[in-house]
Motif scaffolding. Sequence first.
Motif, short mmCIF file in Angstrom:
data_model
loop_
_atom_site.label_atom_id
_atom_site.label_comp_id
_atom_site.label_asym_id
_atom_site.label_seq_id
_atom_site.Cartn_x
_atom_site.Cartn_y
_atom_site.Cartn_z
N LEU A 55 0.83 -1.20 0.00
CA LEU A 55 0.00 0.00 0.00
C LEU A 55 0.87 1.25 0.00
CD1 LEU A 55 -2.70 1.50 0.26
CD2 LEU A 55 -2.53 1.20 2.74
N SER A 56 1.92 1.23 0.81
CA SER A 56 2.83 2.38 0.88
C SER A 56 3.46 2.64 -0.48
CB SER A 56 3.91 2.12 1.93
OG SER A 56 4.81 3.20 2.00
N ARG B 155 2.16 1.86 -3.40
CA ARG B 155 1.12 2.37 -4.31
C ARG B 155 0.85 3.84 -4.03
NH1 ARG B 155 -1.81 -2.24 -2.82
NH2 ARG B 155 -3.42 -0.95 -1.82
N ILE B 156 0.79 4.19 -2.75
CA ILE B 156 0.53 5.57 -2.37
C ILE B 156 1.65 6.48 -2.88
CG2 ILE B 156 0.51 7.14 -0.40
CD1 ILE B 156 -1.15 5.07 1.09
N VAL C 134 1.17 6.83 -6.81
CA VAL C 134 0.06 7.68 -7.27
C VAL C 134 0.20 9.10 -6.73
CG1 VAL C 134 -1.51 5.72 -7.45
CG2 VAL C 134 -1.48 7.07 -5.35
N GLY C 135 0.95 9.24 -5.63
CA GLY C 135 1.15 10.58 -5.07
C GLY C 135 1.95 11.48 -5.99
N PHE D 144 -8.69 2.35 -8.07
CA PHE D 144 -8.28 2.06 -6.69
C PHE D 144 -9.35 1.24 -5.96
CE2 PHE D 144 -6.27 6.52 -7.07
CZ PHE D 144 -5.20 5.99 -7.78
N SER E 133 -10.97 5.55 -1.53
CA SER E 133 -9.89 4.57 -1.37
C SER E 133 -8.85 5.13 -0.41
CB SER E 133 -9.24 4.28 -2.73
OG SER E 133 -8.64 5.47 -3.25
N GLU F 97 -5.77 5.42 -1.13
CA GLU F 97 -4.95 6.31 -1.95
C GLU F 97 -5.57 7.71 -2.04
OE1 GLU F 97 -4.25 2.16 -3.73
OE2 GLU F 97 -5.86 3.27 -2.76
N GLU F 98 -6.89 7.74 -2.16
CA GLU F 98 -7.57 9.04 -2.25
C GLU F 98 -7.44 9.83 -0.95
OE1 GLU F 98 -11.46 9.13 -4.70
OE2 GLU F 98 -11.27 7.06 -4.01
N ASP G 281 -5.03 9.69 1.23
CA ASP G 281 -3.67 10.22 1.30
C ASP G 281 -3.52 11.43 0.37
OD1 ASP G 281 -0.67 9.64 2.08
OD2 ASP G 281 -0.68 10.00 -0.08
N TYR G 282 -4.05 11.33 -0.85
CA TYR G 282 -3.93 12.42 -1.82
C TYR G 282 -4.75 13.63 -1.37
CZ TYR G 282 -2.79 14.11 -6.54
OH TYR G 282 -2.27 14.80 -7.61
#
Length: 272
Positions: free
Chosen positions: A15-16, A18-19, A22-23, A37, A89, A91-92, A94-95
Amino acid sequence: MEAQSQQLTVSQQKLSDRIAKVGNLTEIAFARNVVEFDKIKNIPSDQLGPNLAMVFVKAANLIGLKDPISNINKQDIKEMILARFKNLSIEEIDYAFKLERYGVYGDRVQHFQLFNAEYVSKVLDQYKKWLLKTRHDYNIPLFKDNSCETDELTEDQKIDLILNGLREAHAQFTETNSIEPGRIYLYDFLDEYGIMPKDINIKKKVKELAERRLVKRQKAALNKVEKALYELKKDGKPSNKVVVACKEISLERLFTEYKNVDQIISKIKINN
């Protein structure tokens, strides 16, 4: 238990990664990739808590909070996420906090040195507004646009899905007098079946209306008409924003003309 802990560590590392990947995407590229995601509602419960904690600890550190997030706030945030934002998600999330740190939303969300459910919900509400506007401005679909799922549908099923979307968009326009972002694809469908006007003079009028609408929006936001006018064209051709606005206005005009959506549907001639 040890094997489970190792499995969770591997999952969090993935996950880290992927983040981090995408970041680095631009805002538009990120908005396009959102549909790929995994949603929070689909994450196993034993992984959700640690995954959320990883993201929130990172966010809290980057905004300079002095104290760690308390366990009671962690639990409250998790419950709030499941209640209100389970279709986002990891990811979202975090973003979303990255956009907040970078001032993309405009006015900052005040945290008062407390990372709690109230603060998180305000940031995510801002993110959802940003995503909706970005999708609208760049005509980004709300759902996956690959063929792996739609290929399994028959042509009749595909048409039924689109007609259902047409009914929903018409009902929403009747209520709010606006076209929901993500419904612009209906223009292309209706145009393909000869519903949209072909008259060049009508198209020219719609283009003028679209340009005036965009200038008004940009002027309200920036108070710089020159920049707004400049952005209406790219390489001598209408920009993507103008094209989207033209489709938006065309759908508005059609829905205004036909108060009953079945009148529109009856004009669609589908060859079986």
